[in-house]
Design a protein around this motif. Structure first.
Motif, PDB file in Angstrom:
ATOM      1  N   PHE A 171      16.501  18.332  -0.506  1.00 15.34           N
ATOM      2  CA  PHE A 171      17.648  18.606   0.352  1.00 15.34           C
ATOM      3  C   PHE A 171      18.747  17.566   0.139  1.00 15.34           C
ATOM      4  O   PHE A 171      19.914  17.819   0.425  1.00 15.34           O
ATOM      5  CB  PHE A 171      17.228  18.632   1.824  1.00 15.34           C
ATOM      6  N   SER A 172      18.353  16.375  -0.335  1.00 18.20           N
ATOM      7  CA  SER A 172      19.309  15.279  -0.502  1.00 18.20           C
ATOM      8  C   SER A 172      19.939  15.304  -1.890  1.00 18.20           C
ATOM      9  O   SER A 172      19.344  15.787  -2.859  1.00 18.20           O
ATOM     10  CB  SER A 172      18.608  13.937  -0.300  1.00 18.20           C
ATOM     11  N   THR A 173      21.125  14.744  -1.980  1.00 20.35           N
ATOM     12  CA  THR A 173      21.758  14.543  -3.276  1.00 20.35           C
ATOM     13  C   THR A 173      21.157  13.290  -3.931  1.00 20.35           C
ATOM     14  O   THR A 173      20.604  12.423  -3.238  1.00 20.35           O
ATOM     15  CB  THR A 173      23.276  14.397  -3.115  1.00 20.35           C
ATOM     16  N   PRO A 174      21.241  13.168  -5.261  1.00 18.47           N
ATOM     17  CA  PRO A 174      20.490  12.114  -5.966  1.00 18.47           C
ATOM     18  C   PRO A 174      20.825  10.691  -5.545  1.00 18.47           C
ATOM     19  O   PRO A 174      19.929   9.835  -5.516  1.00 18.47           O
ATOM     20  CB  PRO A 174      20.818  12.372  -7.441  1.00 18.47           C
ATOM     21  N   GLU A 175      22.095  10.417  -5.225  1.00 22.08           N
ATOM     22  CA  GLU A 175      22.436   9.030  -4.893  1.00 22.08           C
ATOM     23  C   GLU A 175      21.736   8.550  -3.624  1.00 22.08           C
ATOM     24  O   GLU A 175      21.553   7.348  -3.424  1.00 22.08           O
ATOM     25  CB  GLU A 175      23.961   8.864  -4.762  1.00 22.08           C
ATOM     26  N   ARG A 176      21.298   9.461  -2.788  1.00 21.06           N
ATOM     27  CA  ARG A 176      20.611   9.086  -1.553  1.00 21.06           C
ATOM     28  C   ARG A 176      19.118   8.844  -1.774  1.00 21.06           C
ATOM     29  O   ARG A 176      18.408   8.438  -0.854  1.00 21.06           O
ATOM     30  CB  ARG A 176      20.821  10.163  -0.493  1.00 21.06           C
ATOM     31  N   LEU A 177      18.665   9.098  -2.983  1.00 18.44           N
ATOM     32  CA  LEU A 177      17.262   8.862  -3.324  1.00 18.44           C
ATOM     33  C   LEU A 177      17.096   7.666  -4.252  1.00 18.44           C
ATOM     34  O   LEU A 177      15.982   7.317  -4.624  1.00 18.44           O
ATOM     35  CB  LEU A 177      16.670  10.106  -3.996  1.00 18.44           C
ATOM     36  N   GLU A 178      18.200   7.019  -4.606  1.00 15.04           N
ATOM     37  CA  GLU A 178      18.152   5.924  -5.572  1.00 15.04           C
ATOM     38  C   GLU A 178      17.522   4.673  -4.979  1.00 15.04           C
ATOM     39  O   GLU A 178      17.686   4.375  -3.792  1.00 15.04           O
ATOM     40  CB  GLU A 178      19.564   5.602  -6.064  1.00 15.04           C
ATOM     41  N   ILE A 179      16.814   3.940  -5.822  1.00 17.01           N
ATOM     42  CA  ILE A 179      16.246   2.642  -5.438  1.00 17.01           C
ATOM     43  C   ILE A 179      16.551   1.636  -6.541  1.00 17.01           C
ATOM     44  O   ILE A 179      16.768   1.997  -7.703  1.00 17.01           O
ATOM     45  CB  ILE A 179      14.726   2.713  -5.192  1.00 17.01           C
ATOM     46  N   GLY A 180      16.585   0.374  -6.158  1.00 14.03           N
ATOM     47  CA  GLY A 180      16.749  -0.691  -7.131  1.00 14.03           C
ATOM     48  C   GLY A 180      18.086  -0.728  -7.841  1.00 14.03           C
ATOM     49  O   GLY A 180      18.255  -1.448  -8.823  1.00 14.03           O
ATOM     50  N   GLY A 181      19.053   0.068  -7.372  1.00 19.79           N
ATOM     51  CA  GLY A 181      20.356   0.095  -8.018  1.00 19.79           C
ATOM     52  C   GLY A 181      20.405   0.932  -9.277  1.00 19.79           C
ATOM     53  O   GLY A 181      21.417   0.922  -9.993  1.00 19.79           O
ATOM     54  N   TYR A 182      19.349   1.688  -9.560  1.00 25.07           N
ATOM     55  CA  TYR A 182      19.313   2.523 -10.753  1.00 25.07           C
ATOM     56  C   TYR A 182      19.947   3.889 -10.456  1.00 25.07           C
ATOM     57  O   TYR A 182      19.524   4.566  -9.514  1.00 25.07           O
ATOM     58  CB  TYR A 182      17.871   2.725 -11.225  1.00 25.07           C
ATOM     59  N   PRO A 183      20.932   4.325 -11.239  1.00 22.55           N
ATOM     60  CA  PRO A 183      21.537   5.635 -11.020  1.00 22.55           C
ATOM     61  C   PRO A 183      20.516   6.748 -11.256  1.00 22.55           C
ATOM     62  O   PRO A 183      19.692   6.676 -12.165  1.00 22.55           O
ATOM     63  CB  PRO A 183      22.659   5.699 -12.062  1.00 22.55           C
ATOM     64  N   PHE A 184      20.580   7.768 -10.409  1.00 20.41           N
ATOM     65  CA  PHE A 184      19.700   8.927 -10.515  1.00 20.41           C
ATOM     66  C   PHE A 184      20.558  10.099 -11.002  1.00 20.41           C
ATOM     67  O   PHE A 184      21.252  10.734 -10.231  1.00 20.41           O
ATOM     68  CB  PHE A 184      19.069   9.216  -9.149  1.00 20.41           C
ATOM     69  N   SER A 185      20.504  10.353 -12.285  1.00 24.60           N
ATOM     70  CA  SER A 185      21.300  11.428 -12.876  1.00 24.60           C
ATOM     71  C   SER A 185      20.498  12.725 -12.869  1.00 24.60           C
ATOM     72  O   SER A 185      19.317  12.745 -13.236  1.00 24.60           O
ATOM     73  CB  SER A 185      21.692  11.083 -14.315  1.00 24.60           C
ATOM     74  N   THR A 186      21.142  13.806 -12.450  1.00 23.97           N
ATOM     75  CA  THR A 186      20.491  15.105 -12.418  1.00 23.97           C
ATOM     76  C   THR A 186      21.393  16.156 -13.051  1.00 23.97           C
ATOM     77  O   THR A 186      22.615  15.984 -13.134  1.00 23.97           O
ATOM     78  CB  THR A 186      20.159  15.538 -10.976  1.00 23.97           C
ATOM     79  N   ARG A 187      20.782  17.245 -13.459  1.00 22.26           N
ATOM     80  CA  ARG A 187      21.548  18.313 -14.085  1.00 22.26           C
ATOM     81  C   ARG A 187      22.381  19.071 -13.058  1.00 22.26           C
ATOM     82  O   ARG A 187      23.509  19.460 -13.305  1.00 22.26           O
ATOM     83  CB  ARG A 187      20.603  19.285 -14.800  1.00 22.26           C
TER      84      ARG A 187
ATOM     85  N   ILE B 201       0.865  -1.185   0.000  1.00 21.71           N
ATOM     86  CA  ILE B 201       0.000   0.000   0.000  1.00 21.71           C
ATOM     87  C   ILE B 201       0.897   1.228   0.000  1.00 21.71           C
ATOM     88  O   ILE B 201       1.603   1.496   0.969  1.00 21.71           O
ATOM     89  CB  ILE B 201      -0.939   0.002   1.217  1.00 21.71           C
ATOM     90  N   GLY B 202       0.868   1.962  -1.088  1.00 18.37           N
ATOM     91  CA  GLY B 202       1.704   3.153  -1.224  1.00 18.37           C
ATOM     92  C   GLY B 202       2.698   3.003  -2.356  1.00 18.37           C
ATOM     93  O   GLY B 202       3.559   2.116  -2.316  1.00 18.37           O
ATOM     94  N   ALA B 203       2.573   3.874  -3.384  1.00 16.55           N
ATOM     95  CA  ALA B 203       3.441   3.790  -4.557  1.00 16.55           C
ATOM     96  C   ALA B 203       4.434   4.938  -4.581  1.00 16.55           C
ATOM     97  O   ALA B 203       4.725   5.496  -5.637  1.00 16.55           O
ATOM     98  CB  ALA B 203       2.611   3.769  -5.833  1.00 16.55           C
ATOM     99  N   GLY B 204       4.945   5.298  -3.404  1.00 12.44           N
ATOM    100  CA  GLY B 204       6.025   6.258  -3.318  1.00 12.44           C
ATOM    101  C   GLY B 204       7.364   5.548  -3.436  1.00 12.44           C
ATOM    102  O   GLY B 204       7.423   4.336  -3.702  1.00 12.44           O
ATOM    103  N   PRO B 205       8.469   6.265  -3.230  1.00 11.53           N
ATOM    104  CA  PRO B 205       9.792   5.646  -3.372  1.00 11.53           C
ATOM    105  C   PRO B 205       9.995   4.397  -2.522  1.00 11.53           C
ATOM    106  O   PRO B 205      10.564   3.413  -3.002  1.00 11.53           O
ATOM    107  CB  PRO B 205      10.744   6.775  -2.954  1.00 11.53           C
ATOM    108  N   VAL B 206       9.536   4.406  -1.279  1.00  9.54           N
ATOM    109  CA  VAL B 206       9.741   3.239  -0.411  1.00  9.54           C
ATOM    110  C   VAL B 206       8.846   2.086  -0.840  1.00  9.54           C
ATOM    111  O   VAL B 206       9.270   0.920  -0.849  1.00  9.54           O
ATOM    112  CB  VAL B 206       9.513   3.617   1.062  1.00  9.54           C
TER     113      VAL B 206
END
Length: 328
Positions: free
Chosen positions: A49-65, A7-12
């Motif tokens: 507030f967080s940098t992208p690597e701290r928001l990553e899930i599933g081992g997928y890189p989170f690239s940002t500008r 229940i819940g389709a957010g990041p977690v």
């Protein structure tokens, strides 16, 4: 029968779905709204507030500008992850109840019912605002979410609260020509406000660009007036809109319908095994994951640390399913 209903389709919730699916568990994720529904309500182009690597899930890189990702980049990232993992998502389908017992639950939604062995609750806390409980709070001029400053340009705007959300909204609206008044229960801007935001706001208050009432609460709201209780007694100010940035809380009504008990502590923490790191609740086979674990203490868990609940929860689910007798 599903092995796991989430229940819940957010990041977690997505992280839990990825972990469960990779362990060959038949998994379905439900949400009453959109994918990452809480992010939909965040301010336009809000910077995390967080940098992208701290928001990553599933081992997928989170690239940002830039150094820190924007709301829109996060929405795009989690969508791409959900598609890449081919997650089964029932969006805009709210869970309304739960019957049965461990290894044989009946998940009830607005549209259908589903059988599931285990249930993971990852609903966060952003959907239900803390109300002020004052006359007039039901007026259309009162908002509990800040999206962007443009609707408040050239108006008399009161912002209630002294935390990060209130501070950012006050600065954004001031810089879009709103006449901003800050109403803060405490005696100053919260110490937890980010270090690059707090001095900016305090300087605007000191120079008189933003009016501020500290040790003050709202007594009542009228169409064109705001009634305040200040240290010097009652006061009234002209007012067109009220942004009540007073925080948010978990959906305790849903937790009650799911049978999850609540501890008698200040944070109203849902009962779950955090010490043993199984995150199982008082009801066998039902687990919590993410920010909901903290109850009203919304500063304890974030995406950054809550995403790691997924592996621990699924580890415990797998061990229980392996030990459970096969269903007929």
């Amino acid at each position: 029968m599903l092995d796991v209903a989430i229940i819940g389709a957010g990041p977690v919730g997505l992280a839990a779905g990825i972990e469960a699916q990779r362990r060959d568990l038949d998994t379905r994720i439900f949400d009453k709204g959109a994918l990452c529904n809480s992010f939909i309500g965040y301010p336009t182009r809000m910077e995390f507030f967080s940098t992208p690597e701290r928001l990553e899930i599933g081992g997928y890189p989170f690239s940002t500008r830039d150094y820190k990702p924007l709301r829109e980049e996060a929405l795009d990232y989690y969508r791409r992850v959900a598609v890449a993992e081919d997650l089964t998502l029932n969006l805009y389908e709210a869970v309304t109840g739960l019957r049965g017992s461990d290894n044989d639950y009946l998940v009830e939604t607005e549209e259908d019912t589903y059988t599931a062995r285990k249930v993971v609750v990852a609903t966060g806390f952003y959907d239900i605002p803390n109300k002020m409980g004052v006359p007039g709070e039901e007026l259309d001029k009162v908002r509990h979410y800040f999206k962007e400053p443009f609707p408040y340009a050239l108006t008399d705007l009161a912002i209630v609260g002294g935390g990060n959300s209130a501070a950012k909204a006050a600065l954004a609206c001031y810089r879009h020509d709103a006449n901003v008044t800050l109403v803060v229960r405490g005696d100053g801007i919260d110490d937890g406000v980010k270090y690059w935001i707090k001095p900016d706001l305090e300087n605007r208050i000191e120079e008189g660009s933003i009016d501020a009432h500290f040790q003050t609460t709202v007594d009542a709201i009228e169409e064109d007036t705001l009634h305040l209780d200040t240290p010097d007694g009652p006061a009234q100010i002209e007012n067109d809109f009220v942004l009540a940035m007073t925080g948010y809380r978990p959906n305790y009504d849903l937790l009650d319908r799911l049978g999850v008990a609540i501890r008698d502590d200040e944070a109203r923490t849902p009962v779950h095994d955090v010490e043993g790191e199984t995150f199982e609740t008082n009801r066998d086979g039902i687990y919590l994951a993410g920010t909901i674990c903290g109850g009203c203490d919304t500063s304890r868990w974030f995406i950054e640390n809550g995403r790691f609940h997924a592996e621990k929860v699924v580890d415990h689910i797998v061990s229980n399913l392996e030990a459970a007798p096969a269903m007929a």
